[in-house]
Design a protein around this motif. Structure first.
Motif, mmCIF file in Angstrom:
data_model
loop_
_atom_site.group_PDB
_atom_site.id
_atom_site.type_symbol
_atom_site.label_atom_id
_atom_site.label_comp_id
_atom_site.label_asym_id
_atom_site.label_seq_id
_atom_site.Cartn_x
_atom_site.Cartn_y
_atom_site.Cartn_z
ATOM 1 N N MET A 1 0.669 -1.085 0.119
ATOM 2 C CA MET A 1 0.104 -0.082 -0.051
ATOM 3 C C MET A 1 0.823 1.238 0.024
ATOM 4 S SD MET A 1 -3.178 1.289 2.643
ATOM 5 C CE MET A 1 -3.181 -0.259 3.231
ATOM 6 N N ASN A 2 0.656 2.156 -0.830
ATOM 7 C CA ASN A 2 1.477 3.394 -0.861
ATOM 8 C C ASN A 2 0.474 4.482 -0.500
ATOM 9 O OD1 ASN A 2 3.663 2.071 -2.292
ATOM 10 N ND2 ASN A 2 2.638 2.264 -4.303
ATOM 11 N N PRO A 3 1.137 5.478 0.296
ATOM 12 C CA PRO A 3 0.283 6.610 0.973
ATOM 13 C C PRO A 3 -0.154 7.253 -0.281
ATOM 14 C CG PRO A 3 2.448 6.403 2.223
ATOM 15 C CD PRO A 3 2.540 5.213 0.860
ATOM 16 N N GLY A 4 -1.235 7.925 -0.158
ATOM 17 C CA GLY A 4 -1.578 8.899 -1.307
ATOM 18 C C GLY A 4 -1.962 8.123 -2.639
ATOM 19 N N ILE A 5 -2.150 6.878 -2.766
ATOM 20 C CA ILE A 5 -2.599 6.431 -3.905
ATOM 21 C C ILE A 5 -3.689 5.465 -3.425
ATOM 22 C CG2 ILE A 5 -1.961 4.584 -5.744
ATOM 23 C CD1 ILE A 5 0.801 5.661 -5.479
ATOM 24 N N SER A 45 -1.003 17.383 -0.515
ATOM 25 C CA SER A 45 -0.930 18.426 -1.338
ATOM 26 C C SER A 45 -2.193 19.155 -1.760
ATOM 27 C CB SER A 45 -0.573 17.955 -2.814
ATOM 28 O OG SER A 45 -1.423 17.050 -3.234
ATOM 29 N N GLY A 46 -3.293 18.455 -1.390
ATOM 30 C CA GLY A 46 -4.668 19.233 -1.706
ATOM 31 C C GLY A 46 -5.114 18.814 -3.057
ATOM 32 N N LYS A 47 -4.540 18.044 -3.852
ATOM 33 C CA LYS A 47 -4.655 17.766 -5.176
ATOM 34 C C LYS A 47 -5.117 16.225 -5.550
ATOM 35 C CE LYS A 47 -1.229 18.434 -8.077
ATOM 36 N NZ LYS A 47 -0.206 18.733 -9.259
ATOM 37 N N LEU A 48 -6.147 15.860 -5.876
ATOM 38 C CA LEU A 48 -6.362 14.452 -6.304
ATOM 39 C C LEU A 48 -6.293 14.256 -7.597
ATOM 40 C CD1 LEU A 48 -7.664 11.916 -5.259
ATOM 41 C CD2 LEU A 48 -10.032 12.959 -5.664
ATOM 42 N N ILE A 49 -5.773 13.185 -8.263
ATOM 43 C CA ILE A 49 -5.573 13.105 -9.619
ATOM 44 C C ILE A 49 -6.447 11.623 -10.060
ATOM 45 C CG2 ILE A 49 -4.213 12.558 -11.485
ATOM 46 C CD1 ILE A 49 -2.232 14.259 -10.223
#
Length: 118
Positions: A1-5, A45-49
């Motif tokens: 598991m990768n944080p932020g993904i 970051s406040g950015k969701l991709i």
């Protein structure tokens, strides 16, 4: 598991995805869904991709949201319609502020093994 993904396996290659960001958890009524999973998601970051698995993230949809930790609930619908990676399956991702430890299946679709990737 990768944080932020947050990776979501889908039945079909091109699927409709609805993203709903709120301040509180959605209803726990899962009757309309085949499969439901929750996981922790850090977005400092406040950015969701949002992008497909083979799509470069630079080409993904960028959604600005307040930085922080979120709980992501992924709801899967119409999974039985998928044949040869095509169907009417659809997905909703709910995000709200919070944390949880790891991921948890809240409702398991009996045919989940159908989409297992080696």
């Amino acid at each position: 598991m990768n944080p932020g993904i947050l990776g979501v396996t889908t039945g079909s290659y091109q699927v409709p995805v609805l993203l709903q960001v709120d301040t509180a958890a959605p209803s726990d009524d899962f009757a309309a869904w085949d499969h439901v999973v929750e996981a922790d998601l850090a977005l400092p970051s406040g950015k969701l991709i949002v992008c497909g698995c083979t799509q470069p993230r630079e080409e993904g949809l960028q959604v600005p949201i307040p930085p922080g930790r979120y709980i992501a609930r992924v709801c899967y619908g119409k999974l039985d319609s998928v044949v040869d990676e095509q169907g009417d399956d659809h997905y909703t991702v709910f995000l709200w502020p919070g944390t949880r430890s790891g991921a948890e299946v809240l409702k398991r679709w009996p045919g989940a093994a159908k989409f297992a990737r080696p």
